[in-house]
Design a protein around this motif. Sequence first.
Motif: not given
Lengths: 612, 1215
Positions: A157-165
Amino acid sequence: MEQQNTTAQRRLPLINASTLPESTITELRRHEARERERLGLSPRQHWVESGIQAKFTRSERPNVTLLLGGLTRSHDRLIEGAFRGLGYGVRALDCPTYDALRVGKEFGNRGQCNPTYFTVGNLVSELTRIRDEEGLSIKEIVDKYVFLTAGACGPCRFGMYVTEYRKALRDAGFDGFRVLLFQQQGGLKQATGDDEGLQMNPKFFTALVQALLAGDAINALAYRIRPYEVTPGATNQAMDKAKDYCYDALLNGTSVLRALYRSRKHFASIQIDPLRVVPKVSIIGEFWAMTTEGDGNYHLQEFIEQEGGEVDIQIVTNWLLYNIWEVRFDTKQRAALRGTDGTNRGLQNMGEFGVLRRSLTLAAADRAVRLAFFAYARALGLRSYPLANMDKIAELAAPHYNNDLRGGEGHMEVGKVILNAVDKKSTMTLSVKPFGCMPSSGVSDGVQSLIVEKFPGTIFCAVETSGDGAVNFQSRVQMYLSKAKQSARDEFEKALEQHGLSAQAVRDYLKRHPSTSSALFVAPHRARTRVADLVHATAQGQVPTRTRLSNWLDERRQSLTNTVTGLSAQLRRGHEATNAQLKTDSSSSTLGVFAGATVAPAKKPAGARIAA
Amino acid sequence: MATVNEHFVIGMDVGSTTVKAIVLDASNQGRLLWHDYQRHHTQQPEKVLELLERILADLDCAENPSLRIFLTGSGAGPLVEPIGGKFVQEVNAVTAAVERLNPDVGSVIELGGQDAKIIIFKDDPNTGMRTAVASMNDKCASGTGATIDKCLIKVGATPEFATQLHFNSLKLHHVAAKCGVFAETDIVNLVKSGIPQDEVLNSLADAIVMQNLSVLTRGNTLRAKVALLGGPNTYLPFLLDCWRLRIPEVWHDRGYHPPNPAPVEQLVFVPDNSQLYAALGAAFVGIGEPSQIGRFLGLTPLREFISNGRRARLGAQAGPPLAANAQELDEFTRKYTHPRFAPPPIESGSVVRAVIGLDGGSTSSKAVLVGEDGTLLAKAYQLSKGNPIADTQELLAKLKSHVTAQGATLECLGFGVTGYAGTVLEECMLADVNIVETVAHMSSAVHYFGDVDVVCDIGGQDIKVLFLKNGDIQNFKLSNSCSAGNGMLLQAMADQFGLPVTQYADVAFQAELAPKFSYGCAVFLDTDRVNFQKEGFQKEELLAGLAQVLPKNVWQYVVQIPRLASLGRRFVLQGGTQYNLAAVKAQVDYIRQRVPDAEVLVHPHTGEAGALGAAFETLRRYKRSTATRFIGVDAALGLQYTTRNDESTQCHFCPNNCHRTFVDAQRPNGTIARTISGFSCEKGTVESEEAMLRVVAERKMLAGAHPNLVDYEGRKAFQHFYTPAPLPGPGTLIEDVEVKKGLFRITRRRFTRPFVRSAAADAAQRKTIRVGIPRVLNNYVVAPFLRTYFETLGIPKTNVVFSDPTTEALWLEGGKYGSIDPCFPSKVVQAHIHQLLFHAHQPERARPLKYLFFPILTQLPSFVTDTVDNASCPIVAGTPEVIRAAFTKEVNFFEQRGIEYVAPALTFTEPTLLAKRLFDTWGPRLNITEDESDFACTEAWKALKEFEADLEKRGEAILETVESENRLAILVLARPYHSDPGLNHGILEEFQALGYPILSVRSLPKSRSYLDRYYQDELDAGLIETPLQLSHLWPENYSANSAQKVWAANFAAHHPNVAVLDLSSFKCGHDAPTYGLIDSIIQTARTPAAMLHDLDANKPGGSLKIRVSTYAHSLQLRQEKLEELEQKTRELERSIAAKRSELLAGSPLMAGTFHEQLRATEQRAFDQRHLPADELQQPSRNAAAASGLIQLRRKPDLLSQVPANSSQSLSSAAE
């Protein structure tokens, strides 16, 4: 809403344009709009992500500050210097704290892993600080700052952290704030263009790699010396000096090697007690959790040192080598298929020579990283520091952890534990990861329970960080650390017993050979701890005399400096040509950071012998 | 009395709830001189000081304390320096104690306040030495003293009862022990269902024991003898009994035989002084240390530390207090302190005509008496005693006596209930109204405040946040079983400090600073609390900090909408927790900080808001009908009831064999109202077989009328439905590619050659091979492929064996191998493997499994066109390796059973690589040629496509039908493996039963001809190229299942007749980043949606009911809106037609009368809407519906006409 686009839920095809006069159609449309409003038949709205398109252009560059961060303190500082040297306005963010975690949790999705909360919260906190303390408006912040970070493409899921940003920035009121990414495996393919504000050219990657490798060398040496320092704080002082020298070199475009060489005397002058029995704790796990040096892992490295352990950190260079290995492995798996598949790992459109070209580039990249690291390590005085043998790790792990499985450290965690056991690389292995880490807690730890069984005597401690109270976390570390301390003591005593020596005898011997008091001295590797190595070396008279060491150093110092200075010049000259060559190779997915690799000398470099 | 002796060694265990201290005489073989065990009520240093003072006094060495001291426990760290002692890690301490006191012990299980530890002693084969393998619970695990404590309170068990109860395995109910909060929720539900205390506690014990045995042992087998340590093991005999039952069972399963057989009482035992072992161990470790280590410094530095030392460093890390100054606090309390409710006086001799509203809450029940004119006349409160009928009777008695005490009489006009106890009361007391809590709270808030935007109700167990529009619920968020921040959290914390909750606010307001807690789960918060306490924060500061975390839990954890301003500006706070002004202050500040002009209102009768809602609804109904069915207050008070829970009440209608409880109440008219609880499915709601069959038939009829494609997909994926083409004969010409690897280049050349077949003997051999495949995870995606691959190669279809769908029984039997604790879908795999190994594999009946095939699926097929990758979740992909480790660790079960475990890595996005890997795997095992394997691959792909096409056809038929009938279908946003009824817990059926057909993501039509019409504007505007793309919404779309889920959410947002039900498993890392995304998508389009996140091993009974009911309410509103929309659209059409006629009046274009034109226009509009231009040429888009595959019935009365077998149409079509 800005990010919304409207579409009609149902279209009323009442107006047949082919048969009606234009004026009637216009009037009918107007009527329809009025009626829709009267009846409350507003079109359905749909959400679209507005934060994707924002660009950072070249013309903006002089007025924009790049914010970055997320590695160790050394790395963040040196990368800041490197990018400043390239002419960017840069500011490295502070190491994320619990406050950053809380902000991240407020604006992030529930159920994220905490590196995301920490890093996202850190950025939002900084922007909030700029807004509230420096008094900039949101628009000014959006115009004047961009955030630069390494991208990932999963599969955890860390790969989706740009979604979080994006979500966090939007929800915190920084709509439109730009987050720039460079993909770990995107190389030069990404974001190259004349108008790009961030020029991801060989110069960029060379500067980045220099900063990473220098940061690695400094960290590795400091962690190696600190547990043995006689005056607390001496190592940190030397480290600060080294960072200053390297920062200046990167900023001014002078030789980083020379800066490291200058730093060496500061490390060399640290007074150590080589006979401290200190267990070596190899830290593995999730990349961010094992790299950060703050609240994100409850100051794990510092904690282990306080508790009387030596920390064997994972350096970023190994991560670069793992990235190269991944592409190499995937290409090899597909090279001889009867067809080619068209996905991102498939080899479609590579041409008949594509596999060869990629393999050569990857081999050169691997070589270049190793060479450059050893050169830096050598200059700094970091001796006998082998870089990971990726193929060996993969091979050891394969029966238990399929090499096709990716995410986090992939099979490396399992491979490293086996390697630590087989090669006696450390007394204890500590796998640190965020709570619920998918690849590490969810897969590796499950396999590790078998590995521990298969390699009895392995001290393996898996701990999760959540950002909440450190008590339980540290208690678990202490539990295993006491075993490790006992094991280190046993090893030391066994070594003495084996050679019929007493501790005092070793101390006397070392006194007679003062070079061993140097913080830079490393005895040949035979045992899990530094002190046991020293006993073995003492017994076999392997501790070199000052004269031999000095002679050896004098000879090598000159030849190494010559080789490496020449190599740096070659690297610089080779950039332009390499850039052009790689730009044309659209299918290359090699790490761009190794663009300079094509000029790697065929001759075995001086540093490589150390690895051998 | 001992004399001063420098051989005295103090051992002290400073735990999270207690301090244990002992003194040993090192010179006298470690004789125990002194010991004590006390709760510290979070005053750790103070308690340590007190104990030390007593030790010095009792041992008479206060003057010259030349003692040594060794400390252990989570709170010991900061005390080491001021005391001068040495720290010993807890597990090491316990290990030292056990090795010294019980050298024959093979393993130790210690349950502490917050920690659970297991130590297993093993002999190192290298050194021959005894080593201790220790593991501690991760942050999440419950089964610790703190959880047990809380559950004892919930059950209402007195210490006497708990310490004398013995275990009985016959009547156990489901309790999730994975997490303390989950366990508590289950316990509350059991209590509310009237399950007797002993059964509840036994169920808790069993769950804790099983959790520890399956997870905490990390896959290791406990060695005999087993020593049980810690408070719970020492004082709770039922827990001890349970260990004694379950440990030997595990030994039996794993083939472990204790080396020295003995009665179980000796093999599993609690040693003397078990609660002191850590303290003893610390001292034993100390005895072994050099004499200068651990020198006690006397009490002065500790006193200094308590008064000053700790405080000094807190300032920097602490946050602000609840109120900045006294003035702020004064203003706040003035504004928010409601005057104490003074019941209006009742005239003596009058008849009080009123309704009664009752809220049977989780921890307490509340009742109100509301007069005919809507005035609140009286209220009553009752802490739950575990039986809803008894609680209600007490409440009614209180209300009645309130009236009669004033010389008046009560005429009850109606009785309305809400909350957990609603069903029971509706049944036995014939309540007039039984409304869902959310609606009750909404009505209550609207009654007092009119037009409000947000209602936030924080009760004992649940948090409900309702978003209102036009006085009705527009949307809602409810805490799931995992969520913290509820009233119980504050209550439990107050309890920990030994403080009545009513004094919470007064104490918390005294704090001048507060520790900064981060939001989240209650278990994590408690860990934080221990940590802060260790750092030196005082009671008032901790209470203030916890109050401040409450709004974070509500808005960040449950609601997850950081921009509060987008919700509106009038917020109403209600629920019992609002009595606590500290919580209210924190809420008000939090909201005001984010919405500066917010109006934050507190319900005047905050604890009774739900009861008032029920009362108002009852009153409304009474005024309309002027009648009540309520049996009356006196009859209710005299209601006789019996509770039965024995063999006779057990349900045998399915393998779950639920232990039900029958509550029989005798109504005044002599009839018996029976309430049944404790069942896990609909079948358990009845008693006789006929009734059960009726229930089943009704369910089937409903299911037939409202198809459930999720269920269908989950079943069909594993069935044989595709007959593969026979393998080509030898010599059949086929195209092949020759790969030449040169020194520099790799060339590929196409050529033709004959098909190569394997030998006939090999083909014959293949007919006998049985392959087992677990029915789990992404096998739900590729099972048709896997099955067809094997079938094409000649393995009979009956020899491709899938494990059964997940059931509780399956999980209970096979869930004991794990060493890690990931999401339930991954964890349950071990049970499926167990089932294949021990049930499907039947060598004794000549039906052995030769292979157990569990491929590592790294990439999955996907229909989304622009994803960056189609990766599988890393946990899901890696589970085959975890399983291999778990089943080969101590005993190689595969080898033992003669089965080969085959787990190659397969990718479904690279067909060429997939074919190669399959041949590499199966070529040598099945003796097949590469041609045969490749051909099987091609057939397998065809089967997969056919499977998907069939699903889409059915999905399209449902969508067409609901659209033409202005109805709603529910789209389940979930991962493919949530089709497993054991993972979705049959939740979908609840919705199906409401009359909505269920769609799965895969069943949505993907053809452009269907989709384009819903995306026409975006297509026209060039925003998207195809409806199947996703990057414009989510560029980080590399997770195949997540990407499809988000795509489907966007589809729902585009389709007016689709509502959403979002399912997600606890700990799902790939779903977490999509929560906000999906929320944005469906909120923007105002699509009705319900979220059921954090699904785990057990069915979320309580929270499910309220969600289903509230969602049904939302869906009803939506349905009405659809109808209204239809009318308005008609009106628009008419209006435009009229305008057109007006504009064209007199024009030659205007032929025919106005009405003819109008009809023609309407007809055209209708046709166009249902048959868009691009499809007018196609024969019929409703072909699927028309072909009779699926017939949706609109009106309930039509249901009776559905023949029973038509409900099978879905399954029969496949089977």
